[in-house]
Design a protein around this motif. Structure first.
Motif, mmCIF file in Angstrom:
data_model
loop_
_atom_site.group_PDB
_atom_site.id
_atom_site.type_symbol
_atom_site.label_atom_id
_atom_site.label_comp_id
_atom_site.label_asym_id
_atom_site.label_seq_id
_atom_site.Cartn_x
_atom_site.Cartn_y
_atom_site.Cartn_z
ATOM 1 N N LEU A 47 52.113 17.052 -48.593
ATOM 2 C CA LEU A 47 50.504 16.786 -48.391
ATOM 3 C C LEU A 47 49.899 16.104 -49.492
ATOM 4 C CD1 LEU A 47 49.793 20.273 -46.739
ATOM 5 C CD2 LEU A 47 49.770 18.172 -45.490
ATOM 6 N N ARG A 54 54.499 12.265 -52.550
ATOM 7 C CA ARG A 54 54.531 12.712 -50.871
ATOM 8 C C ARG A 54 55.952 12.367 -50.403
ATOM 9 N NH1 ARG A 54 50.437 10.199 -49.182
ATOM 10 N NH2 ARG A 54 51.223 8.654 -48.095
ATOM 11 N N ARG A 111 53.027 23.691 -44.059
ATOM 12 C CA ARG A 111 52.178 22.508 -43.829
ATOM 13 C C ARG A 111 51.410 22.743 -42.530
ATOM 14 N NH1 ARG A 111 51.950 18.835 -40.391
ATOM 15 N NH2 ARG A 111 53.824 19.401 -39.200
ATOM 16 N N ALA A 112 52.158 23.495 -41.482
ATOM 17 C CA ALA A 112 51.225 23.591 -40.257
ATOM 18 C C ALA A 112 50.088 24.578 -40.394
ATOM 19 C CB ALA A 112 52.413 23.984 -39.099
ATOM 20 N N ILE A 114 48.765 25.421 -43.296
ATOM 21 C CA ILE A 114 47.458 24.663 -44.014
ATOM 22 C C ILE A 114 46.855 23.836 -43.253
ATOM 23 C CG2 ILE A 114 47.087 23.035 -45.969
ATOM 24 C CD1 ILE A 114 49.652 24.341 -47.295
ATOM 25 N N GLU A 115 47.287 23.052 -42.481
ATOM 26 C CA GLU A 115 46.484 22.170 -41.532
ATOM 27 C C GLU A 115 45.743 22.657 -40.500
ATOM 28 O OE1 GLU A 115 49.380 19.188 -40.446
ATOM 29 O OE2 GLU A 115 49.119 17.919 -42.316
ATOM 30 N N SER A 116 46.202 24.024 -40.364
ATOM 31 C CA SER A 116 45.511 24.576 -39.042
ATOM 32 C C SER A 116 44.173 25.392 -39.617
ATOM 33 C CB SER A 116 46.358 25.822 -38.559
ATOM 34 O OG SER A 116 46.428 26.978 -39.568
ATOM 35 N N LYS A 119 38.334 22.637 -41.180
ATOM 36 C CA LYS A 119 38.220 21.805 -42.078
ATOM 37 C C LYS A 119 36.634 22.195 -42.813
ATOM 38 C CE LYS A 119 41.517 19.151 -41.385
ATOM 39 N NZ LYS A 119 42.658 18.902 -42.252
ATOM 40 N N TYR A 122 37.049 23.775 -46.263
ATOM 41 C CA TYR A 122 37.081 22.868 -47.196
ATOM 42 C C TYR A 122 35.825 22.325 -47.669
ATOM 43 C CZ TYR A 122 42.234 22.445 -45.973
ATOM 44 O OH TYR A 122 43.569 22.787 -45.651
ATOM 45 N N ALA A 144 46.656 30.702 -44.762
ATOM 46 C CA ALA A 144 47.786 30.039 -44.186
ATOM 47 C C ALA A 144 48.910 30.921 -44.125
ATOM 48 C CB ALA A 144 47.857 28.557 -44.913
#
Length: 230
Positions: A47, A54, A111-112, A114-116, A119, A122, A144
């Protein structure tokens, strides 16, 4: 030979099977513990906005995910020592191979997860001046990881089943000890039935636990998020 008598004979080897099951558990839990750490490290690398971090992380993840576990075990035990001059025991080689495979899958789970995360969290963290490392450690990762629990348990199941082939390099796991008993007694049907049922019962229990956790996780995650926000 009467069927009951044949199982009586195998019962005499119960401690051999127990020792093999112990090795199987050791491989499973040592590997999953290490994978939880290497998985999150790889996920954060994948990420990263820095290409130098990366792309190597993505290549490692894809290699570990897409290489069959049998190939990984043989490669680690026989090929890596020739490349590095570092020789490991069969047990350690299996742990390394199992960790590699689990790292690839868990990295994608992380990763999934964290991305879930919404926003907005953040943005809220940035608005109060929180640094990215602190935001990730205190807000994003805890949520996560809670959402990942079912996936981690499922990976534990996969890892447990993957240990059944470590006997290919003479690691004395449950399957290996089953082969020893068959070679000694010639009772293949009875022995492998007991081994198969042992794997089935353990995997069934872990899978049932995963289903229960999956049903409850939707209630746990929001509560966890509120606690973190507080």
């Amino acid at each position: 030979m009467p069927l009951a008598r044949s199982f009586d004979i195998i019962w005499e080897y119960r401690w051999l099977l127990a020792s093999g099951l112990l090795v199987t558990f050791q491989l499973t839990f040592i590997s999953i513990f290490i994978s939880l750490i290497t998985g999150i490290t790889s996920a954060l690398g994948a990420l990263s906005k820095l290409h130098v971090i990366r792309w190597p992380a993505i290549i490692i993840i894809e290699f570990c995910r897409n290489t069959p576990i049998l190939v990984l075990i043989i490669w680690v035990h026989y090929a890596v020592p020739e490349m590095t001059t570092i020789k490991t025991s069969a047990f350690v080689s299996c742990v390394i191979a199992l960790v590699m495979q689990s790292t690839g899958y868990l990295a994608e789970e992380y990763r999934a997860g964290i991305e879930s995360i919404d926003k907005g969290q953040y943005e809220a963290a940035r608005s109060v001046g929180m640094r990215k490392s602190g935001m990730m450690r205190r807000i994003i990762l805890p949520q996560a990881i809670v959402r990942m629990i079912p996936g981690i348990i499922n990976q534990l199941v996969v890892l447990f089943k993957s240990t059944s082939i470590v006997s290919v390099i003479a690691v004395a796991d449950l399957m290996y000890q089953g082969n020893v008993i068959v070679n000694d007694t010639y009772l293949a049907m009875q022995t492998y039935t007991i081994v198969a049922l042992t794997y089935f019962l353990i995997v069934f229990f872990i899978s049932a636990l995963a289903r229960v956790v999956s049903k409850r996780i939707s209630f746990i995650a929001p509560a966890h998020a509120v606690m973190q926000a507080a």
